[in-house]
Structures are given as C-alpha cells and as structure tokens.
Design a protein around this motif. Structure first.
Motif, PDB file in Angstrom:
ATOM      1  N   LYS A  14      34.795  26.195  37.001  1.00 39.05           N
ATOM      2  CA  LYS A  14      36.060  26.784  37.449  1.00 39.05           C
ATOM      3  C   LYS A  14      36.779  27.475  36.290  1.00 39.05           C
ATOM      4  N   ARG A  17      34.997  30.698  35.703  1.00 31.71           N
ATOM      5  CA  ARG A  17      35.350  31.651  36.755  1.00 31.71           C
ATOM      6  C   ARG A  17      36.733  32.258  36.487  1.00 31.71           C
ATOM      7  N   HIS A  18      37.679  31.442  36.076  1.00 32.97           N
ATOM      8  CA  HIS A  18      39.017  31.930  35.744  1.00 32.97           C
ATOM      9  C   HIS A  18      38.946  32.964  34.620  1.00 32.97           C
ATOM     10  N   LEU A  21      37.500  36.205  35.923  1.00 28.69           N
ATOM     11  CA  LEU A  21      38.483  36.940  36.730  1.00 28.69           C
ATOM     12  C   LEU A  21      39.553  37.590  35.845  1.00 28.69           C
ATOM     13  N   LEU A  34      41.904  39.752  43.382  1.00 31.92           N
ATOM     14  CA  LEU A  34      41.603  38.723  42.386  1.00 31.92           C
ATOM     15  C   LEU A  34      42.781  37.795  42.094  1.00 31.92           C
ATOM     16  N   LYS A  36      44.958  35.968  43.853  1.00 32.53           N
ATOM     17  CA  LYS A  36      45.076  34.656  44.496  1.00 32.53           C
ATOM     18  C   LYS A  36      44.144  33.638  43.838  1.00 32.53           C
ATOM     19  N   GLU A  37      42.901  34.059  43.624  1.00 37.09           N
ATOM     20  CA  GLU A  37      41.939  33.132  43.013  1.00 37.09           C
ATOM     21  C   GLU A  37      42.339  32.795  41.584  1.00 37.09           C
ATOM     22  N   GLN A  40      45.051  30.220  41.667  1.00 35.30           N
ATOM     23  CA  GLN A  40      44.531  28.897  42.021  1.00 35.30           C
ATOM     24  C   GLN A  40      43.869  28.223  40.818  1.00 35.30           C
ATOM     25  N   LEU A  41      43.218  29.022  39.981  1.00 37.63           N
ATOM     26  CA  LEU A  41      42.456  28.460  38.865  1.00 37.63           C
ATOM     27  C   LEU A  41      43.235  28.379  37.561  1.00 37.63           C
ATOM     28  N   VAL A 120      40.857  23.143  44.930  1.00 44.89           N
ATOM     29  CA  VAL A 120      40.019  24.344  44.883  1.00 44.89           C
ATOM     30  C   VAL A 120      38.552  24.065  45.191  1.00 44.89           C
ATOM     31  N   ASN A 122      35.383  22.911  47.731  1.00 48.35           N
ATOM     32  CA  ASN A 122      34.983  22.875  49.131  1.00 48.35           C
ATOM     33  C   ASN A 122      34.971  21.410  49.566  1.00 48.35           C
TER      34      ASN A 122
END
Length: 139
Positions: A14, A17-18, A21, A34, A36-37, A40-41, A120, A122
C-alpha cells in the motif's frame, strides 16, 4: 513482532502504491481519478514514514551499543578517555532508549497501522490477514 509478515507485506504494498500514485500526480496525472486513492493511502504512507524513522533510530542505537561494548578493547588516546563508569552510563542510556522504542513507540504505531490498513483492504484480504496463521490439532 507487532504485525504479521502478511500484514507487513500488505502495508508495504500500500505504501508503494501511494508513492506510485504520487509520482503519477507529480507528472501531471488525472487528479480526479487518482486523488481518492491517494487520500485513502496517505495515512498509511505517513505511518510507514514514521515507522522507518523509528527503525533507523533503533538501528543507530544498536550500532552504538555494539561500538560501546568494544570500547574496553581499544588502545590509545580514545580508550584512555573512556572510564568504565562512562561506558556503563552510555550503555544504560542506550538500553533505556531501545526499551522506549520497543515498549512505547512501536506498539502504538503498529496499532495505528492496523487501523489504517483495514479500511483499504478487500473483505477477503481482511479475513486472511487477521485470522490465525496456524491451526493446531491435538489428538
């Protein structure tokens, strides 16, 4: 350890990924798609940065502890400037700092990371990461 290896791996993913992004956003990526994600991160990323700082401090203290334990074997002017009391005092300070990191700083940070990552994930990932790692059958 405060977090399972599966949870640490998920947190690292994560964080990566942050960072990915953020790089895309800096290169002119679509902020709407991008944003919103990233938001979140961002909490996970900040906590990971704090964890990295704490781990760097702990590593530095461990290195200093190792070097301090070798002082008695030194020869020359550096060795003569250290007394046994100086060495013991420094070791006590190092051990106190390490204990503070292990008991006061890492547990709350691990707890914050758990709280930050759960929203965050699943649902099926959450079950895998929060369930037991092993089942013992005693007959």
């Amino acid at each position: 350890e405060y977090l399972s290896s599966a949870m640490r791996n998920r947190i690292k993913a994560k964080k990566a990924r942050h960072d990915e992004l953020m790089k895309k956003l800096q290169e002119g990526g679509d902020q709407t798609a991008l944003g919103k994600e990233v938001s979140q991160l961002s909490g996970i990323s900040t906590l990971c940065d704090k964890l990295a700082e704490i781990n760097e401090a702990r590593d530095a203290l461990l290195e200093l502890k190792e070097e301090t334990s070798l002082i008695e074997f030194l020869e020359g002017p550096k060795a003569e400037s250290w007394t046994k009391e100086d060495t013991e005092e420094l070791m006590a300070d190092i051990n106190a700092e390490l204990a503070d990191i292990e008991c006061e700083k890492l547990p709350p940070l691990a707890q914050k990371l758990m709280k930050a990552i759960v929203p965050v994930l699943n649902p099926e990932d959450l079950d895998d990461l929060t369930s037991s790692d092993a089942v013992i059958d005693i007959r």
